[in-house]
Motif scaffolding. Structure first.
Motif, PDB file in Angstrom:
ATOM      1  N   PHE A 111      36.001  37.711  63.902  1.00  0.00           N
ATOM      2  CA  PHE A 111      34.639  37.187  63.883  1.00  0.00           C
ATOM      3  C   PHE A 111      34.437  36.219  62.719  1.00  0.00           C
ATOM      4  O   PHE A 111      33.757  35.194  62.854  1.00  0.00           O
ATOM      5  N   TYR A 112      35.037  36.534  61.573  1.00  0.00           N
ATOM      6  CA  TYR A 112      34.939  35.644  60.419  1.00  0.00           C
ATOM      7  C   TYR A 112      35.613  34.302  60.706  1.00  0.00           C
ATOM      8  O   TYR A 112      35.068  33.229  60.422  1.00  0.00           O
ATOM      9  N   VAL A 113      36.820  34.369  61.257  1.00  0.00           N
ATOM     10  CA  VAL A 113      37.570  33.138  61.557  1.00  0.00           C
ATOM     11  C   VAL A 113      36.793  32.284  62.546  1.00  0.00           C
ATOM     12  O   VAL A 113      36.665  31.061  62.388  1.00  0.00           O
ATOM     13  N   LEU A 114      36.265  32.918  63.582  1.00  0.00           N
ATOM     14  CA  LEU A 114      35.509  32.195  64.607  1.00  0.00           C
ATOM     15  C   LEU A 114      34.314  31.476  63.984  1.00  0.00           C
ATOM     16  O   LEU A 114      34.060  30.293  64.267  1.00  0.00           O
ATOM     17  N   ALA A 115      33.567  32.182  63.122  1.00  0.00           N
ATOM     18  CA  ALA A 115      32.377  31.600  62.502  1.00  0.00           C
ATOM     19  C   ALA A 115      32.740  30.472  61.543  1.00  0.00           C
ATOM     20  O   ALA A 115      32.085  29.417  61.535  1.00  0.00           O
ATOM     21  N   VAL A 116      33.789  30.660  60.755  1.00  0.00           N
ATOM     22  CA  VAL A 116      34.181  29.643  59.781  1.00  0.00           C
ATOM     23  C   VAL A 116      34.671  28.380  60.486  1.00  0.00           C
ATOM     24  O   VAL A 116      34.319  27.257  60.095  1.00  0.00           O
ATOM     25  N   VAL A 117      35.475  28.546  61.532  1.00  0.00           N
ATOM     26  CA  VAL A 117      35.972  27.375  62.270  1.00  0.00           C
ATOM     27  C   VAL A 117      34.806  26.611  62.894  1.00  0.00           C
ATOM     28  O   VAL A 117      34.788  25.369  62.881  1.00  0.00           O
ATOM     29  N   ASN A 118      33.817  27.318  63.426  1.00  0.00           N
ATOM     30  CA  ASN A 118      32.644  26.651  64.003  1.00  0.00           C
ATOM     31  C   ASN A 118      31.882  25.843  62.952  1.00  0.00           C
ATOM     32  O   ASN A 118      31.382  24.749  63.242  1.00  0.00           O
ATOM     33  N   SER A 127      22.251  26.789  60.023  1.00  0.00           N
ATOM     34  CA  SER A 127      22.075  28.017  60.802  1.00  0.00           C
ATOM     35  C   SER A 127      23.398  28.743  60.987  1.00  0.00           C
ATOM     36  O   SER A 127      23.456  29.982  60.940  1.00  0.00           O
ATOM     37  N   SER A 128      24.464  27.979  61.184  1.00  0.00           N
ATOM     38  CA  SER A 128      25.793  28.583  61.347  1.00  0.00           C
ATOM     39  C   SER A 128      26.220  29.311  60.077  1.00  0.00           C
ATOM     40  O   SER A 128      26.829  30.389  60.145  1.00  0.00           O
ATOM     41  N   ILE A 129      25.905  28.734  58.929  1.00  0.00           N
ATOM     42  CA  ILE A 129      26.272  29.356  57.652  1.00  0.00           C
ATOM     43  C   ILE A 129      25.489  30.651  57.449  1.00  0.00           C
ATOM     44  O   ILE A 129      26.045  31.672  57.016  1.00  0.00           O
ATOM     45  N   ILE A 130      24.197  30.619  57.773  1.00  0.00           N
ATOM     46  CA  ILE A 130      23.390  31.841  57.658  1.00  0.00           C
ATOM     47  C   ILE A 130      23.905  32.905  58.625  1.00  0.00           C
ATOM     48  O   ILE A 130      23.975  34.100  58.292  1.00  0.00           O
ATOM     49  N   ARG A 131      24.301  32.467  59.805  1.00  0.00           N
ATOM     50  CA  ARG A 131      24.843  33.411  60.788  1.00  0.00           C
ATOM     51  C   ARG A 131      26.106  34.079  60.255  1.00  0.00           C
ATOM     52  O   ARG A 131      26.352  35.262  60.510  1.00  0.00           O
ATOM     53  N   LEU A 132      26.927  33.315  59.528  1.00  0.00           N
ATOM     54  CA  LEU A 132      28.134  33.889  58.930  1.00  0.00           C
ATOM     55  C   LEU A 132      27.773  35.035  57.993  1.00  0.00           C
ATOM     56  O   LEU A 132      28.442  36.073  57.968  1.00  0.00           O
ATOM     57  N   TYR A 133      26.700  34.873  57.233  1.00  0.00           N
ATOM     58  CA  TYR A 133      26.253  35.934  56.330  1.00  0.00           C
ATOM     59  C   TYR A 133      25.805  37.162  57.126  1.00  0.00           C
ATOM     60  O   TYR A 133      26.090  38.307  56.735  1.00  0.00           O
ATOM     61  N   THR A 134      25.126  36.940  58.248  1.00  0.00           N
ATOM     62  CA  THR A 134      24.679  38.085  59.049  1.00  0.00           C
ATOM     63  C   THR A 134      25.870  38.843  59.629  1.00  0.00           C
ATOM     64  O   THR A 134      25.794  40.066  59.838  1.00  0.00           O
ATOM     65  N   ILE A 157      22.274  38.752  63.840  1.00  0.00           N
ATOM     66  CA  ILE A 157      23.297  37.880  64.424  1.00  0.00           C
ATOM     67  C   ILE A 157      22.752  37.198  65.668  1.00  0.00           C
ATOM     68  O   ILE A 157      22.913  35.985  65.861  1.00  0.00           O
ATOM     69  N   ASN A 158      22.081  37.969  66.525  1.00  0.00           N
ATOM     70  CA  ASN A 158      21.488  37.377  67.729  1.00  0.00           C
ATOM     71  C   ASN A 158      20.389  36.379  67.381  1.00  0.00           C
ATOM     72  O   ASN A 158      20.276  35.315  68.009  1.00  0.00           O
ATOM     73  N   ILE A 159      19.580  36.720  66.391  1.00  0.00           N
ATOM     74  CA  ILE A 159      18.495  35.814  65.995  1.00  0.00           C
ATOM     75  C   ILE A 159      19.066  34.476  65.533  1.00  0.00           C
ATOM     76  O   ILE A 159      18.645  33.405  66.007  1.00  0.00           O
ATOM     77  N   TRP A 160      20.047  34.521  64.635  1.00  0.00           N
ATOM     78  CA  TRP A 160      20.577  33.267  64.085  1.00  0.00           C
ATOM     79  C   TRP A 160      21.514  32.556  65.049  1.00  0.00           C
ATOM     80  O   TRP A 160      21.659  31.336  64.978  1.00  0.00           O
ATOM     81  N   SER A 161      22.109  33.294  65.966  1.00  0.00           N
ATOM     82  CA  SER A 161      22.901  32.638  67.014  1.00  0.00           C
ATOM     83  C   SER A 161      21.993  31.806  67.908  1.00  0.00           C
ATOM     84  O   SER A 161      22.314  30.651  68.245  1.00  0.00           O
ATOM     85  N   MET A 162      20.844  32.385  68.290  1.00  0.00           N
ATOM     86  CA  MET A 162      19.912  31.647  69.135  1.00  0.00           C
ATOM     87  C   MET A 162      19.283  30.473  68.392  1.00  0.00           C
ATOM     88  O   MET A 162      19.067  29.404  68.976  1.00  0.00           O
ATOM     89  N   ILE A 163      18.993  30.661  67.107  1.00  0.00           N
ATOM     90  CA  ILE A 163      18.476  29.545  66.317  1.00  0.00           C
ATOM     91  C   ILE A 163      19.513  28.432  66.246  1.00  0.00           C
ATOM     92  O   ILE A 163      19.200  27.245  66.444  1.00  0.00           O
ATOM     93  N   GLU A 164      20.756  28.797  65.985  1.00  0.00           N
ATOM     94  CA  GLU A 164      21.829  27.805  65.852  1.00  0.00           C
ATOM     95  C   GLU A 164      21.986  26.967  67.113  1.00  0.00           C
ATOM     96  O   GLU A 164      21.984  25.725  67.056  1.00  0.00           O
ATOM     97  N   ILE A 165      22.122  27.609  68.266  1.00  0.00           N
ATOM     98  CA  ILE A 165      22.415  26.853  69.479  1.00  0.00           C
ATOM     99  C   ILE A 165      21.194  26.059  69.953  1.00  0.00           C
ATOM    100  O   ILE A 165      21.331  24.922  70.435  1.00  0.00           O
ATOM    101  N   ASN A 166      20.000  26.621  69.797  1.00  0.00           N
ATOM    102  CA  ASN A 166      18.807  25.896  70.230  1.00  0.00           C
ATOM    103  C   ASN A 166      18.489  24.723  69.311  1.00  0.00           C
ATOM    104  O   ASN A 166      18.091  23.651  69.783  1.00  0.00           O
ATOM    105  N   VAL A 167      18.667  24.904  68.006  1.00  0.00           N
ATOM    106  CA  VAL A 167      18.459  23.796  67.073  1.00  0.00           C
ATOM    107  C   VAL A 167      19.480  22.692  67.343  1.00  0.00           C
ATOM    108  O   VAL A 167      19.151  21.498  67.288  1.00  0.00           O
TER     109      VAL A 167
END
Length: 370
Positions: A177-184, A225-232, A249-259
């Protein structure tokens, strides 16, 4: 709603916040995509491949929203102590589905942005090559992440096995999960940096250039938003109550993709709010339609009614447009290059079709405006 595991008041604050954020942000991203498509039709009367990728991302975002709303039947967003064993099993199945949905949305939205850059790359081979390389990487990364997410634990049913029914083998999901978030996040930064040189070379005054960089730079909000999601994700992996701490995680995932969808759609909206651009688009279509109808003929020829129609030979105009059809103008000064070939003149008109750059010129590398 399923019954809770314990008596007493239930804290639904995170559940309410998650539903509110997902619905509100999905509404605004939908509005942005609709305006994007309307703006595109004002200029080109057709959709580009970047628009279709964005539409796909929007459809899967509705799927993500459905998964969250469906989870309300199993107390999604509550403390683990408020969930029954049946609730937990169903929630783990929903989490499993959400991972695959999220990966797909991220792929579609990022690919939409980069395929839009290909519209800017008409006179910039460097941007074109970099964009294609990024698209290929995004595709391979999506395929790899989907395969890994699907097979993270084998057998697949063991992903939601809480009673030890299956003897499972899992990858290190925390590291994954960490690798996935960092690469994104890295991909977000690369995508933001890709068009910088092209925008820098556009011949406009300093104020207009700043506006252009701001328009393209709004995608940085998605990166934040992606960086904040990494923290979550860190909070979730360290949590003793993952059902509760998984909500951010769901909150910031939805914020990230919609933004990301909102920011990527901003450039294509400008025709809706700029009268000069709408007028230029209408004039351009009218001019091309008239030129097509009035094509000169040479010699004599009988038409279908038996009458002779006279073809006359004069200057033949061939009009080509170098478009940045997603929102960029590459040669909007309508420069005319006339070559005489065998007595016939070809007039090539490089026009601007897009909205937010206006009538900018992109100067070839090493060239300066006379």
């Amino acid at each position: 709603m399923a019954s809770t595991a314990t008596d007493g008041p239930v804290d639904r604050s995170r559940q309410t916040a998650m539903v509110a954020v997902t619905v509100i942000f999905t509404f605004f991203s939908t509005l942005a995509v609709v305006l994007r498509l309307i703006g595109r039709f004002v200029i080109t009367r057709k959709l580009g491949i970047d628009d279709w990728f964005m539409i796909g991302g929007m459809i899967f975002t509705y799927g993500y929203l459905f998964e969250i709303c469906y989870g309300l039947n199993y107390n999604i967003g509550l403390h683990g102590s408020d969930d029954t064993l049946d609730d937990m099993v169903h929630l783990l199945q929903i989490v499993y589905a959400i991972q695959l949905t999220y990966n797909t949305i991220i792929y579609l939205v990022k690919t939409s942005i980069v395929t839009f850059y290909l519209r800017l790359a008409t006179v910039d081979s460097g941007l074109r090559k970099a964009s294609w390389a990024t698209i290929i990487f995004l595709t391979l990364f999506w395929f790899g992440s989907q395969t890994t997410s699907t097979l993270q634990c084998l057998p697949v049913q063991s992903n939601w096995d809480l009673v030890g029914k299956y003897k499972k083998k899992c990858i290190n999901t925390e590291a994954y999960f960490y690798v996935l978030a960092v690469v994104n996040i890295i991909i977000d930064i690369v995508i933001l940096a890709l068009p910088i040189r092209t925008l820098k070379d556009i011949k406009r005054n300093a104020r207009d250039k700043i506006v252009l960089f701001v328009i393209f730079g709004v995608g940085g909000f998605s990166c934040i938003s992606s960086i904040i999601r990494l923290y979550t994700i860190k909070v979730f992996t360290d949590s003793k109550d993952p059902f509760w701490d998984g909500v951010p995680i769901n909150i910031w995932s939805m914020i990230e993709i919609n933004v990301a969808m909102i920011c990527a759609s901003v450039p294509a909206m400008k025709p809706l709010f700029t009268k000069s651009i709408r007028d230029r688009a209408v004039t351009s279509r009218t001019r091309h339609g008239y030129a097509h109808q009035m094509m000169p003929l040479s010699g004599e020829e009988r038409n279908g009614s038996g009458l002779r129609s006279t073809r006359f030979k004069e200057r033949k105009e061939s009009t080509y447009s170098a478009h940045a059809t997603g929102g960029a103008t590459l040669g909007g000064s309508e420069e005319h290059i006339v070559n005489k070939l065998g007595g016939i003149e070809y007039e090539r008109e490089f026009t601007v079709e897009e909205s937010y750059i206006g009538s900018s010129k992109v100067l070839p590398k090493g060239k300066s405006e006379p």
